[in-house]
Motif scaffolding. Sequence first.
Motif, short mmCIF file in Angstrom:
data_model
loop_
_atom_site.label_atom_id
_atom_site.label_comp_id
_atom_site.label_asym_id
_atom_site.label_seq_id
_atom_site.Cartn_x
_atom_site.Cartn_y
_atom_site.Cartn_z
N GLN A 1 -18.31 -1.44 -2.86
CA GLN A 1 -17.99 -0.04 -2.60
C GLN A 1 -17.62 0.66 -3.91
N SER B 1 -16.98 -7.04 -2.83
CA SER B 1 -17.23 -5.71 -2.26
C SER B 1 -17.96 -4.84 -3.28
N ILE C 1 -10.99 4.50 -2.16
CA ILE C 1 -11.02 3.23 -2.88
C ILE C 1 -10.51 3.46 -4.30
N ASP D 1 -8.04 -0.32 -0.86
CA ASP D 1 -8.34 0.79 0.04
C ASP D 1 -7.03 1.44 0.45
#
Length: 94
Positions: A64, A62, A2, A12
């Motif tokens: 992440q 997101s 990422i 990504d």
Amino acid sequence: MIVRIMGEGQLDLSEADLDVLNAFDRKLEEAIEAGDEAVFRVALHDLLARVREDGKPLPDDSLQPSQYILPPPDASMDEVREMLGEEGLIPESR
């Protein structure tokens, strides 16, 4: 992996992109070391363009964590210099 482009969001990318991104990162570092603003601008543009081209955008919500954080396209040489670690923006080995 990422990658976050500051002010734009996360993308990504596959681990296969790492070698190509490192080549762009080296050009960026060399331009900073030489104090060459024109080469720096092109190198930063090329690095970010490649990340955008190869990466798949993650949703804005997101959560992440980003393995790598890249400067925004309008970052100054001094700002990018402060972001550089010993191995550049994108370390060659993880």
